[in-house]
Design an enzyme around this catalytic site. Sequence first.
Site, mmCIF file in Angstrom:
data_model
loop_
_atom_site.group_PDB
_atom_site.id
_atom_site.type_symbol
_atom_site.label_atom_id
_atom_site.label_comp_id
_atom_site.label_asym_id
_atom_site.label_seq_id
_atom_site.Cartn_x
_atom_site.Cartn_y
_atom_site.Cartn_z
ATOM 1 N N SER A 136 0.857 -1.188 0.000
ATOM 2 C CA SER A 136 0.000 0.000 0.000
ATOM 3 C C SER A 136 0.891 1.236 0.000
ATOM 4 O O SER A 136 1.682 1.427 0.924
ATOM 5 C CB SER A 136 -0.886 -0.016 1.251
ATOM 6 O OG SER A 136 -1.596 1.196 1.375
ATOM 7 N N LYS A 162 -1.233 -0.984 -4.400
ATOM 8 C CA LYS A 162 -2.381 -0.152 -4.013
ATOM 9 C C LYS A 162 -1.883 1.267 -3.829
ATOM 10 O O LYS A 162 -0.843 1.475 -3.206
ATOM 11 C CB LYS A 162 -2.971 -0.711 -2.717
ATOM 12 C CG LYS A 162 -3.756 0.255 -1.844
ATOM 13 C CD LYS A 162 -4.491 -0.521 -0.754
ATOM 14 C CE LYS A 162 -4.577 0.251 0.542
ATOM 15 N NZ LYS A 162 -5.245 -0.538 1.617
ATOM 16 N N LYS A 164 -3.059 5.311 -2.756
ATOM 17 C CA LYS A 164 -4.076 6.137 -2.113
ATOM 18 C C LYS A 164 -4.521 7.226 -3.082
ATOM 19 O O LYS A 164 -3.697 7.773 -3.833
ATOM 20 C CB LYS A 164 -3.501 6.775 -0.849
ATOM 21 C CG LYS A 164 -3.074 5.775 0.210
ATOM 22 C CD LYS A 164 -4.267 5.133 0.887
ATOM 23 C CE LYS A 164 -3.833 4.194 1.997
ATOM 24 N NZ LYS A 164 -4.966 3.612 2.722
ATOM 25 N N ASP A 189 -7.238 3.227 -3.033
ATOM 26 C CA ASP A 189 -7.913 3.323 -1.724
ATOM 27 C C ASP A 189 -8.186 4.790 -1.435
ATOM 28 O O ASP A 189 -7.261 5.600 -1.371
ATOM 29 C CB ASP A 189 -7.020 2.712 -0.635
ATOM 30 C CG ASP A 189 -7.699 2.662 0.733
ATOM 31 O OD1 ASP A 189 -8.872 3.092 0.855
ATOM 32 O OD2 ASP A 189 -7.044 2.186 1.695
ATOM 33 N N GLU A 214 -11.154 0.838 -3.102
ATOM 34 C CA GLU A 214 -11.386 0.584 -1.679
ATOM 35 C C GLU A 214 -12.000 1.808 -1.010
ATOM 36 O O GLU A 214 -11.498 2.923 -1.173
ATOM 37 C CB GLU A 214 -10.034 0.225 -1.040
ATOM 38 C CG GLU A 214 -10.106 -0.143 0.429
ATOM 39 C CD GLU A 214 -8.726 -0.552 0.985
ATOM 40 O OE1 GLU A 214 -7.794 -0.852 0.205
ATOM 41 O OE2 GLU A 214 -8.585 -0.562 2.223
ATOM 42 N N ASP A 239 -13.513 -1.260 3.478
ATOM 43 C CA ASP A 239 -12.548 -1.331 4.577
ATOM 44 C C ASP A 239 -13.240 -0.729 5.821
ATOM 45 O O ASP A 239 -13.884 -1.453 6.585
ATOM 46 C CB ASP A 239 -11.277 -0.549 4.164
ATOM 47 C CG ASP A 239 -10.250 -0.377 5.269
ATOM 48 O OD1 ASP A 239 -10.535 -0.733 6.413
ATOM 49 O OD2 ASP A 239 -9.140 0.149 5.011
ATOM 50 N N LYS A 263 -9.766 -6.365 8.516
ATOM 51 C CA LYS A 263 -8.711 -5.946 9.444
ATOM 52 C C LYS A 263 -9.102 -6.486 10.802
ATOM 53 O O LYS A 263 -10.191 -6.195 11.304
ATOM 54 C CB LYS A 263 -8.588 -4.422 9.495
ATOM 55 C CG LYS A 263 -7.893 -3.837 8.281
ATOM 56 C CD LYS A 263 -7.696 -2.348 8.401
ATOM 57 C CE LYS A 263 -7.086 -1.811 7.103
ATOM 58 N NZ LYS A 263 -7.136 -0.342 7.043
ATOM 59 N N GLY A 291 -4.017 -3.775 6.398
ATOM 60 C CA GLY A 291 -2.951 -3.480 7.364
ATOM 61 C C GLY A 291 -3.212 -2.171 8.079
ATOM 62 O O GLY A 291 -3.983 -1.330 7.605
HETATM 63 O O1 OSB Z 1 -6.904 2.254 4.665
HETATM 64 O O2 OSB Z 1 -5.866 0.442 4.495
HETATM 65 C C1 OSB Z 1 -5.956 1.568 4.977
HETATM 66 C C2 OSB Z 1 -2.811 2.369 6.976
HETATM 67 C C3 OSB Z 1 -3.369 2.946 8.115
HETATM 68 C C4 OSB Z 1 -4.727 3.095 8.193
HETATM 69 C C5 OSB Z 1 -5.542 2.683 7.140
HETATM 70 C C6 OSB Z 1 -5.005 2.088 6.013
HETATM 71 C C7 OSB Z 1 -3.613 1.952 5.920
HETATM 72 C C8 OSB Z 1 -2.939 1.415 4.746
HETATM 73 C C9 OSB Z 1 -1.581 0.817 4.922
HETATM 74 O O3 OSB Z 1 -3.399 1.455 3.631
HETATM 75 C C10 OSB Z 1 -1.654 -0.623 5.231
HETATM 76 C C11 OSB Z 1 -0.330 -1.144 5.678
HETATM 77 O O4 OSB Z 1 0.609 -1.131 4.891
HETATM 78 O O5 OSB Z 1 -0.209 -1.578 6.855
HETATM 79 MG MG MG Z 2 -8.125 1.110 3.384
#
Ligand code: OSB
Ligand code: MG
Length: 379
Positions: A136, A162, A164, A189, A214, A239, A263, A291
């Site tokens: 991510s 992925k 953002k 995402d 996402e 999510d 999660k 994550g």
């Molecule tokens: O939206 O998935 C998410 C990290 C912190 C809070 C929300 C998210 C995320 C990530 C990173 O996208 C996930 C990771 O690499 O641990």
């Molecule tokens: Mg997410």
Amino acid sequence: MNIKEIKLHQLLMNMRNPFTTSFGTQQDRFITIIEAVDENGLSGFGECVSGEDPLYSEEFMDASLIAMKKYFGPLILQNEIKHPDDVWELFKPFKRNNMAKAGIEGAVWDLYAKQHDMPLSELLGGVKDEVEVGVSLGLEDTDELLLEKIAEKVEEGYKRIKVKIKPGRDVEMIRSIRKKFKDIPLMVDANSAYTLDDIDTLKALDEFKLMMIEQPLAAGDLIDHAKLQKQIKTPICLDESIDSYEAAAGAIELGSCRIINVKVGRVGGLTQSKKIHDLAKDHHIPLWCGGMLEAGVGRLHNIAITSLSNFTLPGDTASSSRYWYEDIITPEVVAENGMVQVSNKPGIGAEVDFDKMEQYLKKTDIITKEDAPDMIFYD
Ligand code: OSB
Ligand code: MG
């Protein structure tokens, strides 16, 4: 299970790279590692994944710490736990606070697995000995910087990328990614950054052959997500919206998504994660494990749950070294060519390394069986 002590190790870990999402930028991670100790001195470990501030969800670490100290730690010490599946029921009178619940429950699961000399993945019903992972990537100031990061991660062999997105950093940014990386498995995402008023932008993403989008809309908006899914071709993955088994059931019934990101912290622990897994499997909804920028303990819990059969899409549990200069476990989590091995050792399958943890440790609170009763003021 004879749990006699709960320790809350409070760590401040500096991240290797800042991580930017539509809700903000993160550089330091305030993490609590929960240690449940039994009468023989055996320890199980969990990790509380609450954010520092209530930006991703309403939970935040200061509040989770109070919840663990005042309710969930004492409850574990005051009641005889026969199996980790009992923990969710025991915690049920206390509403939500899922990440605090999951942190404590995770330590109980690891301890139970170790008491029975079993890998956690096997105890959960896992069937894989390795799992696929993606990565991510946070927002960058320019497309060029993001393209460099993607090139690096594709080179490292991650199974999907992925990125953002947020309003203003979406269609054109994805176009530039697709121009350079025509065929990579790619997803986006939004972390709830859009509303149905942005339908034209969300529709415009359909042309990029994304694996999924996402959490485009707000967490409570299952109905709007269902409306959106009818109007776009790209599968929606939820999510933030999936904060309970009931939310997962509602989203599936309404058609709010075609994929679910599980999660463990957000849904209240491994027992609830398994329940959502089984429901989704019955409805042919594929899963992947999300994550929360975890340290090693949370990372190992994620790998264990990902070993269940319906986690068919690559998760976000990348190598420890993507996040930390030095993780708190030995051995660290390593993704090779986008694959992470599922440990066949008892419990989470790696040691929590107290020497390594020391550098991050700010405080340890200990709750014992003796002082636990004072902490609860209900009957
Ligand atoms: O939206 O998935 C998410 C990290 C912190 C809070 C929300 C998210 C995320 C990530 C990173 O996208 C996930 C990771 O690499 O641990
Ligand atoms: Mg997410």
